[in-house]
Design an enzyme around this catalytic site. Sequence first.
Site, short mmCIF file in Angstrom:
data_model
loop_
_atom_site.label_atom_id
_atom_site.label_comp_id
_atom_site.label_asym_id
_atom_site.label_seq_id
_atom_site.Cartn_x
_atom_site.Cartn_y
_atom_site.Cartn_z
N CYS A 59 1.22 -1.00 -0.52
CA CYS A 59 0.04 -0.22 -0.13
C CYS A 59 0.92 0.71 0.25
CB CYS A 59 -0.75 -0.16 1.38
SG CYS A 59 -1.75 1.64 1.40
N CYS B 226 0.47 3.99 3.03
CA CYS B 226 0.44 3.12 4.27
C CYS B 226 2.47 3.74 4.43
CB CYS B 226 0.43 1.40 4.12
SG CYS B 226 -0.97 1.15 3.86
#
Length: 105
Positions: free
Chosen positions: A30, A33
């Site tokens: 991600c 993230c």
Amino acid sequence: MALAITDATFDEVVLKSDKPVMVDFWAAWCGPCRMVGPIIDQLGEEYEGKVVVGKVDVDANQEFAAKYGVRNIPTVLVFHNGEVVGKQVGVAPKQTYADSLDALL
């Protein structure tokens, strides 16, 4: 540095903590993230001893992500006395996360 939290340790580390707990639900693949990760690590260092700061890899630990309805990552939940008292979905400035912790101290 943030603490690695797993499904096996979540109950003890997060729900039974006598301190506020910030949990970053994330995954290695991600992109956003990876932007939030360093912020969470910094907060872990800055609030050491006052707050528990940890990360849950949702690919390896799905139980609590599902329990708390984490559908998008990164999602950062703040717990106090075992209850969710704050939620931030997506990337936010560091101050946003710090403010949520300061409100509990």
